[in-house]
Design an enzyme around this catalytic site. Structure first.
Site, PDB file in Angstrom:
ATOM      1  CB  CYS A   1      -0.982   0.477   0.565  1.00  0.00           C
ATOM      2  SG  CYS A   1      -2.211   1.054   0.836  1.00  0.00           S
TER       3      CYS A   1
ATOM      4  CG  HIS B   1      -3.889  -3.377   2.715  1.00  0.00           C
ATOM      5  ND1 HIS B   1      -2.763  -2.452   3.676  1.00  0.00           N
ATOM      6  CD2 HIS B   1      -4.353  -2.715   2.552  1.00  0.00           C
ATOM      7  CE1 HIS B   1      -3.288  -1.576   3.969  1.00  0.00           C
ATOM      8  NE2 HIS B   1      -3.921  -1.221   2.495  1.00  0.00           N
TER       9      HIS B   1
ATOM     10  CD  GLU C   1      -1.757  -5.007   5.127  1.00  0.00           C
ATOM     11  OE1 GLU C   1      -2.882  -4.880   5.927  1.00  0.00           O
ATOM     12  OE2 GLU C   1      -0.816  -5.539   4.922  1.00  0.00           O
TER      13      GLU C   1
END
Length: 255
Positions: free
Chosen positions: A118, A225, A227
């Site tokens: 990001c 994203h 993660e």
């Protein structure tokens, strides 16, 4: 007679530097990063994590102790002055700008694997001379904003498809021509920096992933994203696994 003792060789856990941000909580300064980044790097990539905060003039002297660098996301935006645009309102983190824009080229030059997420993609583009644009007020921004009426886990569910560049690094990692991701951001790449290669694009034209063209090691940044569902998402897991493998390879060479 002297006996020779042969000790088993222990595998070295790769050590990665994770960029964090100064935040004031209850009137006290903290070095902050979301736990999901640490968990993804530890549990999926198999790395040990050290938080680094800018400005960090000492970084060049300790960079050889690391096996990778991660520039994760944050609510703040890269300051427009960093890429030659007029100042504009918005959440800022000047220490993070200074850290990331100096750390990214140093890491690439040192042959360290680098993963940008990001804000990290935007920082990588600016570090190499590219520019950004604000898509928050544009119609295309709707596909890149979270639904605040949902719980946080729902906000980070994959929302839209992106086209993966044939023959690219991301295509090699995912094994797919189209993947579904959760891009949540206000800034996006405007002019691509020289030295970066586009790895994926959304249907609205937003660049969703880039790589450093001539990097000697893993050097990839994504706009979404990964993660958040790193252990289960079919796109996120191989991305962190690939970064972890690159960091492990660096650790073996350093060992």
């Amino acid at each position: 007679m002297n006996a020779t003792v042969t000790r088993p060789s222990a595998s070295r856990t790769p050590l990665v530097a994770l960029a964090c941000v100064r935040e004031d909580l209850d009137g006290v300064a903290h070095a902050a990063v979301r736990q999901v980044y640490v968990s993804a790097l530890e549990d999926v990539a198999g790395c040990a994590v050290v938080l680094v905060q800018g400005p960090a003039s000492w970084l060049p002297s300790v960079l050889d102790r690391f096996d990778g660098v991660v520039l994760g996301g944050h609510e703040s935006n890269v300051a427009p002055e960093r890429y030659g645009a007029p100042p504009a309102p918005g959440p800022r983190a000047p220490e993070r700008d200074e850290l990331a824009l100096s750390l990214a080229p140093l890491a690439i030059e040192a042959g360290l694997p680098l993963l940008g997420i990001c804000r990290g993609l935007q920082e990588l583009n600016v570090a190499y001379g590219g520019t950004l644009r604000d898509i928050g007020a544009l119609p295309i921004g709707a596909a890149h904003r979270e639904d605040l009426s949902l719980p946080r886990d729902g906000q980070y569910l994959p929302l839209h498809d992106i086209a993966v560049t044939p023959g690219g690094r991301l295509r090699e990692i995912t094994g797919q021509d189209t993947v579904r991701v959760n891009s949540l951001h206000q800034q996006a790449i405007d002019r691509l920096a020289t030295g970066l290669t586009v790895e994926a694009v959304a249907a609205d034209g937003v660049v969703e992933a880039v790589s450093v063209t001539d990097a000697s090691a893993f050097a990839l940044a994504v706009q979404w994203h990964p993660e958040w569902y790193a252990a289960s998402d079919p796109v996120s897991k191989p991305l962190f696994t690939a970064f972890g493998a690159a960091a492990a390879a660096h650790a073996r060479g350093r060992g």
